[in-house]
Design an enzyme around this catalytic site. Structure first.
Site, mmCIF file in Angstrom:
data_model
loop_
_atom_site.group_PDB
_atom_site.id
_atom_site.type_symbol
_atom_site.label_atom_id
_atom_site.label_comp_id
_atom_site.label_asym_id
_atom_site.label_seq_id
_atom_site.Cartn_x
_atom_site.Cartn_y
_atom_site.Cartn_z
ATOM 1 N N GLY A 92 -0.187 5.339 5.755
ATOM 2 C CA GLY A 92 0.724 5.954 4.702
ATOM 3 C C GLY A 92 1.301 7.007 5.144
ATOM 4 N N CYS A 105 -8.297 18.283 -3.466
ATOM 5 C CA CYS A 105 -9.738 18.612 -2.551
ATOM 6 C C CYS A 105 -9.398 18.235 -1.156
ATOM 7 C CB CYS A 105 -10.685 17.258 -3.200
ATOM 8 S SG CYS A 105 -11.039 17.363 -4.954
#
Length: 437
Positions: A254, A261
Site C-alpha cells: 500500500g 502507534c
C-alpha cells in the site's frame, strides 16, 4: 476486582468496558469533563464497532462508572491501569510527561497497597522509574506492572475480549497471580498469559509494532520492485503468505503505515537503540522507506497527467487510517491530501466516519461529500487511500458515468485491475502487473 482506568481513549475505554463485562467493578477516569459527561449519557467519543453496546450494558448494570476525580478512582480500586498518551517528543523518545505526573498524583492519594499497571507504551526502564516514585512517596506498597496493549483500531473490542496473548511484566509473584486471575476470562481458549520481567515486557511492545511495521514496509518496497520487473505483488503475497513461517497478515502492499502507534514506536525504538550504542539499522531503513512510500501515489498522478495537476479535480475516497475507524493520526492519506492541495488540485473527498476530523484539519480547502458518487462527479481521477470493505464493490460503470476521465489510483489494491480496466478505466495500483506504468 475493583479496577480504575486512568485515561478513556481507545485503550482505556475499551479495556475498561471489557473488564466490566467480565464482572469487575470499573471506574473509568479522565480529566476531560465533557468526555466524561457524554460517557455518562452513553455517548461514545470514539468509533469502534460494538463498543457502545458493551459500555451501555455495563453502565446500566452498575459495573462501569465514569469520573473526573483521580482521588476517587485511586481510593476505590485495588488495581489502577494507566492508559495515557505517550506521544513522540522532539528528541524522538516517547513523551512521559502525562504518565509521570499521574504516577506522582496517585502516590499522593494512596490509602492502601495497590497494583499500578502501565498499558501505555513506554521506553525500557520507565516501570523502574515509576516504582521509585511510589517508594519515595509513602508508606504503602505499590507494585508497578508493565502490561502492553496490542489492540487494532477497528477491531479493538474483539482484540480485548479475545487477545492473542497477554504480556505481564512483573518480578513479584503475588502481583503476577492477581494479574493472571484478572485476565483468565479472556483466554479460555488457551491463548497464553506470559509473565516476564518488567524491562522485557516494555521492549516486547516496541518489538511487536516495529516488526509489523517492517513486514508492511518490506512488502511496499517489494511492490515498487514489482513495477520495475513486471511482477505482481498480489501473487507474491499469496505465495509467501502460505508459508507458516511468514504468515498471511501484514503482507498487503500500500501507501505506507501510519496511526498513533507504528510511526512513533518505530522512531522511539530507533532512538533507544542509538542511545545504547547499538543502532537498529533495519528500523532506520524501515522508517525512511515508509516516508517515501507515502509519496508513491502523487508520483503516479504526476506521471499520468504529465506533471500538470493544477486545476484538476481529484476524488479521494476514505482518508481514515484504516477500515472501521475514524482515526486520521499520522494517516498516509493526510500526506496525500496535503500534497494534492499544494499542487493546486481541487480535492473532493468522502469517508463514512472520519470526515468531521478531517474537516478540522482542512476546512474549506477540501470539498467534503456525503457519498462516494458525489465525490466522483466531474472528477479527473479517483484516489483510493483506505480499504473500507463497503467500497470494494462499487458499480464501476456507474462510477464512470460521473467522472470526467475514468482513472483510478488504488493505494490499497482493493480493486481487481482486469475488472477495472474491462469497465473502461485506466488503473494504477501498488505493484500490480496490469498497472499502466
Amino acid at each position: 476486582m475493583k479496577i480504575s482506568i486512568i485515561g478513556t481513549g481507545y485503550v482505556g475505554l475499551v479495556q475498561g468496558a471489557c473488564f466490566a463485562d467480565t464482572g469487575n467493578n470499573v471506574i473509568c477516569m479522565d480529566i476531560d469533563k465533557k468526555k466524561i459527561d457524554n460517557l455518562k449519557k452513553g455517548i461514545i467519543p470514539i468509533y469502534e464497532p460494538g463498543l457502545e453496546e458493551v459500555v451501555r450494558r455495563n453502565v446500566k448494570d452498575g459495573r462501569l462508572v465514569f469520573s473526573t476525580k483521580l482521588k476517587f478512582a485511586v481510593e476505590k480500586s485495588q488495581v489502577i491501569f494507566l492508559c495515557l498518551p505517550t506521544p513522540q517528543s522532539e528528541n524522538g523518545f516517547a513523551d512521559l510527561t502525562h504518565v509521570m505526573k499521574v504516577a506522582k498524583d496517585i502516590a499522593s492519594y494512596l490509602n492502601e497497597a495497590k497494583i499500578v499497571v502501565s498499558k501505555s507504551t513506554v521506553p525500557v526502564g520507565t516501570i523502574e522509574k515509576m516504582s521509585q516514585i511510589f517508594k519515595n512517596g509513602g508508606k504503602y506498597n505499590v507494585q508497578v506492572v508493565s502490561n502492553p496493549e496490542f489492540l487494532k483500531e477497528g477491531s479493538a473490542l474483539q482484540d480485548s475480549l479475545r487477545p492473542d496473548r497477554i504480556i505481564i511484566g512483573t518480578s513479584d509473584k503475588k502481583t503476577a497471580e492477581v494479574m493472571t486471575e484478572l485476565y483468565e476470562p479472556f483466554v479460555r481458549t488457551g491463548n497464553p498469559i506470559i509473565v516476564m520481567d518488567e524491562k522485557s515486557a516494555e521492549l516486547t511492545k516496541y518489538a511487536a509494532n516495529s516488526f509489523l511495521a517492517m513486514k508492511i514496509t518490506f512488502m511496499n518496497d517489494l511492490a515498487n520492485l514489482c513495477e520495475k520487473v513486471g511482477a505482481d505483488i498480489e501473487w507474491i503475497r499469496k505465495g509467501i503468505g502460505s508459508d507458516p513461517r511468514i504468515g498471511k497478515n501484514f503482507l498487503f502492499a500500500g501507501i505506507g503505515y501510519g496511526g498513533s502507534c507504528f510511526p512513533k514506536d518505530v522512531k522511539a525504538l530507533i532512538k533507544t537503540s542509538a542511545n545504547h550504542a547499538h543502532p537498529l539499522r533495519i528500523l532506520e531503513a524501515v522508517d525512511r522507506i515508509n516516508e517515501d512510500q507515502k509519496k508513491v501515489l502523487l508520483k503516479k498522478l504526476k506521471k499520468h497527467f504529465a506533471g500538470k495537476l493544477k486545476g484538476k479535480t481529484i476524488a479521494v475516497l476514505l482518508f481514515a487510517l484504516q477500515n472501521q475507524t475514524y482515526d486520521i493520526r499520522e494517516a498516509p492519506s493526510m500526506v496525500i491530501l496535503s500534497s494534492l492541495l499544494k499542487e493546486g488540485v481541487i480535492v473532493k473527498a468522502h469517508d463514512p466516519v472520519a470526515m468531521s476530523h478531517a474537516k478540522k484539519v482542512y476546512g474549506a480547502r477540501v470539498q467534503f461529500c456525503k457519498t462516494a458518487y458525489e465525490a466522483l462527479k466531474n472528477a479527473d481521477a479517483l484516489v483510493v487511500v483506505t480499504e473500507w470493505n463497503e467500497f470494494r464493490k462499487l458499480d464501476m460503470h456507474y462510477m464512470k458515468s460521473f467522472m470526467k476521465t475514468p482513472v483510478i489510483f488504488d493505494g490499497r489494491n482493493i480493486y481487481d485491475p482486469e475488472e477495472v480496466q474491462d469497465a473502461g478505466f485506466t488503473y494504477y495500483g501498488i505493484g500490480r502487473k496490469s498497472s499502466k506504468e
